[in-house]
Enzyme design. Structure first.
Site, PDB file in Angstrom:
ATOM      1  CG  ASP A   1       0.534  -6.908   4.402  1.00 57.37           C
ATOM      2  OD1 ASP A   1       0.426  -5.797   4.604  1.00 57.37           O
ATOM      3  OD2 ASP A   1       0.987  -7.576   3.328  1.00 57.37           O
TER       4      ASP A   1
ATOM      5  CD  GLU B   1       0.341  -2.144   5.849  1.00 64.53           C
ATOM      6  OE1 GLU B   1       1.775  -2.201   6.033  1.00 64.53           O
ATOM      7  OE2 GLU B   1      -0.890  -2.690   5.284  1.00 64.53           O
TER       8      GLU B   1
ATOM      9  CG  ASP C   1       1.785 -10.306   0.853  1.00 61.66           C
ATOM     10  OD1 ASP C   1       1.152  -9.177   0.547  1.00 61.66           O
ATOM     11  OD2 ASP C   1       1.831 -11.113  -0.314  1.00 61.66           O
TER      12      ASP C   1
END
EC number: 3.1.21.10
Length: 165
Positions: free
Chosen positions: A8, A66, A138
């Site tokens: 992420d 991502e 996160d």
């Protein structure tokens, strides 16, 4: 067994999560790379080196990242894209295939709703892993990306077997 590193990306905090798939998900590691500096090129170096250390220590076979979503603030989107690039370069430098997933795709795969919030993703990741306490947001987002990739791999594998019949 398949080992996947989920990322992420963030310019200040980059989450990571590593899952093994042995017929069920097994948490290997999760955490955050905190860049803790205002010098942007230095932040990118720290992300690259942090991901490199994680790859060297845990030896994932694949990386899932991502994708950047469109920010209202162009400067923020550019910085996020550069942080993402530093993470991807670290994976590629270590020979990992890199797979990319939109945030909505990750949320849909995990929660069943593409507009799920971070707390819902965190809850589902903890539930799927049997974690008693919450993970950092996160880190849970990164594990969500890894879960999404594993789900995607399984679906493609099933479809491939069906086509061969």
């Amino acid at each position: 067994m398949t080992r996947v590193l989920g990322i992420d990306p963030g310019s200040r905090v980059t989450g990571y999560g590593i899952l093994d798939w042995t017929g069920k998900p097994v948490l290997v590691a999760a955490g955050c790379i905190r860049t803790e500096t205002d010098d942007f090129p230095e932040r990118l170096r720290r992300i690259f080196e942090g991901i490199s250390r994680i790859v060297e220590e845990f030896r994932p076979e694949e990386m899932a990242v991502e994708q950047v979503f469109m920010h209202k603030n162009a400067d923020s989107a550019l910085k996020l894209g550069q942080a993402r690039g530093a993470a991807i370069c670290a994976g590629v430098a270590h020979g990992l295939p890199v797979h990319e997933y939109a945030a909505r795709q990750v949320k849909l795969a995990l929660v069943g709703k593409g507009s799920a919030d971070k707390a819902q993703v965190q809850h589902m990741v903890c539930f799927l892993l049997g974690q008693a306490g919450p993970l950092a947001l996160d880190a849970s987002d990164a594990l969500g990306v890894a879960f999404c990739h594993l789900h995607h791999r399984q679906t493609l594998s099933r479809m491939s077997r069906m086509v061969r019949r």
